[in-house]
Write a protein that holds these residues in place. Sequence first.
Motif, PDB file in Angstrom:
ATOM      1  N   GLY A 242       2.390   2.067  -3.291  1.00  0.00           N
ATOM      2  CA  GLY A 242       1.384   2.704  -4.412  1.00  0.00           C
ATOM      3  C   GLY A 242       0.716   1.256  -5.111  1.00  0.00           C
ATOM      4  O   GLY A 242       0.302   1.279  -6.017  1.00  0.00           O
TER       5      GLY A 242
ATOM      6  N   LYS B  91       0.780  -1.278  -0.051  1.00  0.00           N
ATOM      7  CA  LYS B  91      -0.001   0.050   0.036  1.00  0.00           C
ATOM      8  C   LYS B  91       0.714   1.239   0.051  1.00  0.00           C
ATOM      9  O   LYS B  91       0.754   2.402  -0.749  1.00  0.00           O
ATOM     10  CB  LYS B  91      -0.842  -0.047   1.297  1.00  0.00           C
ATOM     11  N   ARG B  92       1.779   1.331   0.955  1.00  0.00           N
ATOM     12  CA  ARG B  92       2.731   2.502   1.001  1.00  0.00           C
ATOM     13  C   ARG B  92       3.470   2.660  -0.354  1.00  0.00           C
ATOM     14  O   ARG B  92       3.712   3.739  -0.615  1.00  0.00           O
ATOM     15  CB  ARG B  92       3.869   2.304   2.106  1.00  0.00           C
TER      16      ARG B  92
ATOM     17  N   THR C 182      -1.045  -2.578  -5.670  1.00  0.00           N
ATOM     18  CA  THR C 182      -2.480  -3.085  -5.126  1.00  0.00           C
ATOM     19  C   THR C 182      -2.323  -4.421  -4.311  1.00  0.00           C
ATOM     20  O   THR C 182      -1.925  -5.256  -4.934  1.00  0.00           O
ATOM     21  CB  THR C 182      -3.445  -3.412  -6.333  1.00  0.00           C
TER      22      THR C 182
END
Length: 145
Positions: A65, A62-63, A67
Amino acid sequence: MRTRPVSYPVEKGRIAFFCDVVGETNPIHFDEAAARKAGFATIVAPPTFPMVIDLETTNAAKRLGFTPVFDLVRCDLRYLLHGTERYEYSGHLLAGDEITITHEVLGFEDKKGGALELCHLRASLTHAERGEVVAIRRTLVHRLA
């Protein structure tokens, strides 16, 4: 469908902390001399440590970017049940390893007349030189009705 690979450094301190949390007392997991005496090059992560890598790399994805797998399969955690989980080992996770994890969606199936959706996943934990060291297979159960 596959997630993008995420790297994870296996650290001695993280292994020791995990051992404290789960009550693991085998010294090969936190004592370098004991690990060497048992035939390992260094401290060995306990068999359930791959779940740490799985969880921490999901957050790292997540960090970065990327999925994460739960977003890829549109999991609604409010309705998610844990179905099955199986670990397949072809090697050890050692302190100092750089492990790369990827998730693959193997497929979906409906059960109970469409009230449940099963999602079959496979995660591959790979070392650059030793290849795949652990595979995690799991089935997630989504309550749809």
